[in-house]
Design a protein around this motif. Structure first.
Motif, short mmCIF file in Angstrom:
data_model
loop_
_atom_site.label_atom_id
_atom_site.label_comp_id
_atom_site.label_asym_id
_atom_site.label_seq_id
_atom_site.Cartn_x
_atom_site.Cartn_y
_atom_site.Cartn_z
N UNK A 44 5.36 -30.87 -11.32
CA UNK A 44 4.39 -30.51 -11.93
C UNK A 44 2.83 -30.98 -12.12
N UNK A 45 3.08 -32.30 -12.36
CA UNK A 45 1.86 -33.03 -12.43
C UNK A 45 1.29 -33.27 -11.11
N UNK A 46 2.09 -33.59 -10.16
CA UNK A 46 1.54 -33.74 -8.79
C UNK A 46 0.83 -32.59 -8.42
N UNK A 47 1.37 -31.46 -8.55
CA UNK A 47 1.07 -30.13 -8.13
C UNK A 47 0.08 -29.41 -8.85
N UNK A 48 -0.05 -29.22 -10.20
CA UNK A 48 -1.13 -28.63 -11.05
C UNK A 48 -1.93 -29.94 -11.86
N UNK A 49 -1.54 -30.86 -11.79
CA UNK A 49 -2.26 -32.26 -12.63
C UNK A 49 -2.16 -31.90 -14.06
N UNK A 50 -1.10 -31.32 -14.38
CA UNK A 50 -0.52 -31.09 -15.91
C UNK A 50 0.98 -31.09 -15.85
N UNK A 51 1.83 -30.99 -17.08
CA UNK A 51 3.20 -30.94 -17.15
C UNK A 51 3.85 -29.59 -16.90
N UNK A 52 2.91 -28.46 -17.17
CA UNK A 52 3.44 -27.33 -17.38
C UNK A 52 2.70 -26.51 -16.02
N UNK A 53 3.39 -25.64 -15.43
CA UNK A 53 2.88 -25.00 -14.18
C UNK A 53 2.16 -23.92 -14.66
N UNK A 54 0.90 -23.80 -13.99
CA UNK A 54 -0.12 -22.66 -14.56
C UNK A 54 0.37 -21.50 -13.89
N UNK A 55 0.38 -20.48 -14.76
CA UNK A 55 0.90 -19.13 -14.55
C UNK A 55 -0.32 -18.40 -13.56
N UNK A 56 -0.02 -17.78 -12.95
CA UNK A 56 -1.03 -16.98 -12.18
C UNK A 56 -1.03 -15.57 -12.72
N UNK A 57 -2.20 -15.11 -13.14
CA UNK A 57 -2.28 -13.95 -13.55
C UNK A 57 -3.05 -12.84 -12.83
N UNK A 58 -2.51 -11.74 -12.49
CA UNK A 58 -3.20 -10.85 -11.57
C UNK A 58 -4.14 -9.90 -12.15
N UNK A 59 -5.22 -9.84 -12.08
CA UNK A 59 -6.32 -8.97 -12.85
C UNK A 59 -6.21 -7.42 -12.07
N UNK A 60 -6.02 -6.58 -12.80
CA UNK A 60 -5.75 -5.15 -12.17
C UNK A 60 -7.16 -4.74 -11.62
N UNK A 61 -8.27 -5.17 -12.26
CA UNK A 61 -9.62 -4.93 -11.70
C UNK A 61 -10.09 -5.33 -10.40
N UNK A 62 -9.05 -6.44 -9.96
CA UNK A 62 -9.17 -6.98 -8.72
C UNK A 62 -8.96 -6.07 -7.45
N UNK A 63 -7.91 -5.24 -7.71
CA UNK A 63 -7.68 -4.08 -6.60
C UNK A 63 -8.11 -2.83 -7.18
N UNK A 64 -9.43 -2.84 -7.22
CA UNK A 64 -10.17 -1.59 -7.66
C UNK A 64 -10.10 -0.66 -6.47
N UNK A 65 -9.89 0.79 -6.68
CA UNK A 65 -10.00 1.83 -5.59
C UNK A 65 -11.11 2.56 -5.99
N UNK A 66 -11.62 3.24 -4.69
CA UNK A 66 -12.68 4.16 -5.22
C UNK A 66 -11.74 5.45 -5.59
N UNK A 67 -12.76 6.34 -6.36
CA UNK A 67 -12.03 7.49 -6.73
C UNK A 67 -11.57 8.36 -5.96
N UNK A 68 -12.02 8.50 -4.60
CA UNK A 68 -11.63 9.37 -3.56
C UNK A 68 -9.94 8.69 -3.35
N UNK A 69 -10.10 7.51 -3.20
CA UNK A 69 -8.80 6.91 -2.83
C UNK A 69 -7.60 6.88 -3.75
N UNK A 70 -8.16 6.77 -4.95
CA UNK A 70 -7.26 7.04 -6.28
C UNK A 70 -6.75 8.33 -6.08
N UNK A 71 -7.73 9.48 -5.94
CA UNK A 71 -7.01 10.93 -6.20
C UNK A 71 -6.12 11.02 -4.89
N UNK A 72 -6.35 10.61 -3.74
CA UNK A 72 -5.43 10.86 -2.59
C UNK A 72 -4.09 10.26 -2.87
#
Length: 108
Positions: A44-72
């Motif tokens: 973990x130290x070699x990969x992340x620079x720390x002892x604990x792995x960094x948890x990747x969090x996905x943000x819902x807003x990253x994959x925003x759809x247009x209103x038309x796409x959402x309705x379909x």
């Protein structure tokens, strides 16, 4: 078996020793720590620079759809749910028919 919490200073010292010697199991034996734990700290130290792995969090807003796409997508989802419900009902009816025996027709 109780969990041990090791201080970040001890972890850093163990990781540095393991990196210098190149053998995590010897360092683990010297500090009376499980070798796999020391190996994990080093990895973990070699990969992340720390002892604990960094948890990747996905943000819902990253994959925003247009209103038309959402309705379909919502309409298609509803249509698929109805189709699935109809198929389940059809299967249940067919299973009921299989369970029933056909009565003999009266001979005239």
């Amino acid at each position: 078996m109780p969990r041990n919490k090791y201080s970040p200073e001890l972890k850093m010292q163990v990781v540095k020793e393991a990196l210098e010697t190149g053998n995590a199991s010897i360092v683990a034996r010297r500090h009376e720590i499980c070798p796999t734990l020391v190996g994990r700290w080093v990895r973990n130290y070699k990969k992340y620079g720390t002892f604990h792995p960094v948890k990747e969090q996905k943000d819902i807003r990253e994959t925003s759809y247009s209103s038309r796409e959402y309705k379909t997508v919502v309409q298609e989802n509803e249509k698929l749910k109805k189709l699935l419900g109809e198929k389940d009902l059809e299967i249940a009816i067919l299973r009921d028919l299989l369970k029933k025996t056909n009565p003999h027709l009266p001979i005239k």
